[in-house]
Design an enzyme around this catalytic site. Structure first.
Site, PDB file in Angstrom:
ATOM      1  N   ASP A 287       0.834  -1.185   0.000  1.00 14.52           N
ATOM      2  CA  ASP A 287       0.000   0.000   0.000  1.00 14.52           C
ATOM      3  C   ASP A 287       0.878   1.248   0.000  1.00 14.52           C
ATOM      4  O   ASP A 287       1.908   1.294   0.674  1.00 14.52           O
ATOM      5  CB  ASP A 287      -0.907  -0.016   1.242  1.00 14.52           C
ATOM      6  CG  ASP A 287      -1.961   1.056   1.205  1.00 14.52           C
ATOM      7  OD1 ASP A 287      -2.834   0.996   0.323  1.00 14.52           O
ATOM      8  OD2 ASP A 287      -1.914   1.955   2.060  1.00 14.52           O
ATOM      9  N   GLU A 334       0.738  -0.600  -5.192  1.00 12.69           N
ATOM     10  CA  GLU A 334      -0.420   0.298  -5.158  1.00 12.69           C
ATOM     11  C   GLU A 334       0.101   1.668  -5.578  1.00 12.69           C
ATOM     12  O   GLU A 334       0.743   2.378  -4.795  1.00 12.69           O
ATOM     13  CB  GLU A 334      -1.031   0.322  -3.762  1.00 12.69           C
ATOM     14  CG  GLU A 334      -2.308   1.152  -3.659  1.00 12.69           C
ATOM     15  CD  GLU A 334      -2.047   2.615  -3.356  1.00 12.69           C
ATOM     16  OE1 GLU A 334      -2.165   3.418  -4.298  1.00 12.69           O
ATOM     17  OE2 GLU A 334      -1.717   2.938  -2.213  1.00 12.69           O
ATOM     18  N   ASP A 385     -11.095   1.674  -0.480  1.00 19.27           N
ATOM     19  CA  ASP A 385     -11.173   3.112  -0.228  1.00 19.27           C
ATOM     20  C   ASP A 385     -12.189   3.826  -1.120  1.00 19.27           C
ATOM     21  O   ASP A 385     -12.413   5.021  -0.951  1.00 19.27           O
ATOM     22  CB  ASP A 385      -9.799   3.757  -0.434  1.00 19.27           C
ATOM     23  CG  ASP A 385      -8.852   3.499   0.723  1.00 19.27           C
ATOM     24  OD1 ASP A 385      -9.333   3.289   1.848  1.00 19.27           O
ATOM     25  OD2 ASP A 385      -7.624   3.503   0.501  1.00 19.27           O
TER      26      ASP A 385
END
Length: 489
Positions: A287, A334, A385
């Site tokens: 991430d 990501e 998200d």
């Protein structure tokens, strides 16, 4: 690489009679369902002990697993629990304030039952092979005995135990042992689940946050690896400047790494962290990958993320060192957000798949994110998200909705249900990986949204499936779609 498809679903979101999804029978049932539909990947969220706001991205440890995911049913089968009550309120959300004390009470009972068996060979062997677990158990025990306050607020002799080992832990021995046993159980249950997934040709994609929480064993144990002040609090914190998610940016609060020191140690902290997670997962999604190129550094005194500066990270040196020792790691980057070209160059230098979010590329009134049609990529309708597709469609204006519909029509993927249209479009994209959030597979609205960036607390991280009925009713056409799209052929 063989083109394949997968599903994004947090462990916590699985159906359960105990208030939260776990490593129990429904996780195995989900794997069976994935196999029936020809999915090959199950992407989950971080498993670490949940931190501030119940966020899996603010974990208390990069290695430990939150005991909240332990299956009570399996403990009952092992006769470590006799009677297990259920939590029947609000099936569709996780009520952490109710679930955690409920499960902790039962886990304590199971531990006492285990102690009475007087057969600890497997437990002792596991502890020996996982030496990290003792310091973690001390951290959690001291935290619980300090009313869950951050470690920088403990009595100084307890804060300093990790450095000098002077504080006497004798009175906490039972609690420390119990916390280690919880980890032993959680790791064994997850290992069996992953083995079952792999036997059914399903790979588990784990998610590792770039940053760690300030209130974590990672910082307590490795204070020199972070930019801390004289009171051990973060001097600088992580986040991102203003973007499409927030006008004032995102102020995450995680401490910034001391990369100068980490380089001197040959990147030991980070290499240990990544390789440990590689032992748990088949694929690792990092991430906020962009921070390996440049990261936003915010003075801790600033109330928002508007003030800060981009600093350079030694990403190439780190990955070169990592792959010298561990050549076979499967990493996904990501790479979302307003990126500079050097981030993409770093990603492509190591041939890491990036990410493409269809919801972003279809927003005609916002910037288009990512490369739309390349092979070495994961395409998503959205991530944890994002709004759900149908939630997003219901929120935007009629003109914007019609613009999306016209674009889908031009591409030949316009159907009455927008979520179905997007899932179909994603599957037929040329990207090697296609990951569909469960919420979009089941055409859910924003009441099922997992997280809203830059916000803290409820309803974030609370989405939970009531049952598998809706998903299982769709397995037939999902299997047909995956086959027709040329995936898994």
């Amino acid at each position: 690489m063989k083109r394949c498809a997968g599903v994004l679903l947090a462990i916590s979101s699985l159906p359960s009679n105990y208030g939260i999804g776990d490593f129990g029978k429904n996780a195995y049932r989900f794997i069976d369902d994935l196999k029936k539909a020809n999915f090959k990947i199950w992407q989950i969220l971080p498993l670490g002990p949940l931190g501030f706001g119940n966020s899996p991205y603010q974990p208390l440890s990069s290695k430990a697993i939150d005991p909240i995911y332990i299956s009570l049913d399996f403990l009952k089968e092992e006769k470590l629990l006799i009677k297990v009550p259920t939590i029947n309120e609000n099936y569709s959300i996780v009520e952490y304030d109710k679930v955690r004390p409920f499960k902790e009470k039962l886990l304590e009972k199971a531990f006492l039952k285990y102690k009475a068996k007087e057969d600890f060979k497997d437990f002792e062997k596991w502890k020996k092979n996982n030496s990290w677990v003792y310091n973690y158990a001390v951290f959690v025990t001291l935290k619980k005995n300090n009313s869950l306050r951050m470690w920088t607020e403990w009595p100084k002799e307890q804060q300093d135990w990790i450095l000098d080992k002077k504080f006497k832990l004798g009175r906490y021995e039972n609690q420390i042992n119990r916390e280690m046993w919880y980890q032993y159980v959680a790791f064994n249950q997850f290992a069996k689940l992953k083995e079952y997934a792999n036997q059914n040709e399903i790979e588990i994609m784990g998610d590792i946050p770039f940053y760690v929480g300030a209130d974590s064993i990672d910082v307590w144990e490795n204070q020199k690896c972070f930019l801390l002040d004289e009171n051990h609090n973060p001097a600088f914190i992580a986040g991102v400047p203003p973007d499409v998610f927030s006008k004032t940016g995102q102020r995450w609060g995680n401490p910034i790494y001391n990369w100068e020191y980490i380089k001197k140690t040959n990147f030991k902290f980070w290499i240990d962290r990544l390789t440990f997670n590689a032992s748990l997962f088949d694929i690792i999604r990092i991430d906020h990958f962009r921070a390996f190129d440049t990261y936003w550094c915010i003075p801790a005194s600033c109330p928002t993320a508007e003030v800060g500066e981009w600093l350079k990270c030694p990403g190439y040196e780190f990955f070169d060192t990592l792959f010298e020792k561990h050549k076979d790691l499967k990493i996904v980057a990501e790479d979302l957000g307003d990126l500079i070209n050097s981030v993409l160059v770093l990603r492509d230098h190591y041939n890491f798949p990036g990410m493409n979010i269809l919801q972003f590329t279809f927003e005609p009134y916002k910037e288009s994110y990512g490369t739309k049609d390349i092979e070495n990529q994961i395409i998503y309708t959205g991530t944890h998200d994002n709004e759900t597709i149908n939630g997003w469609i219901n929120r935007i204006s009629d003109d914007e909705r019609n613009a999306v519909r016209r674009k889908l029509e031009r591409l030949g993927f316009s159907y009455p249900d927008f979520a179905y249209s997007f899932c179909r479009l994603a599957l037929f994209n040329k990207a090697n990986y296609c990951i569909l959030p469960m919420q979009d597979i089941c055409s859910l609205d924003n009441s099922a949204r997992m997280n809203t960036p830059s916000t803290i607390g409820s309803p974030n991280w609370e989405y939970k499936m009531v049952d598998f009925e809706d998903f299982e009713n769709r397995l037939g056409y999902l299997s047909e779609l995956i086959n027709n799209s040329g995936r898994n052929n």
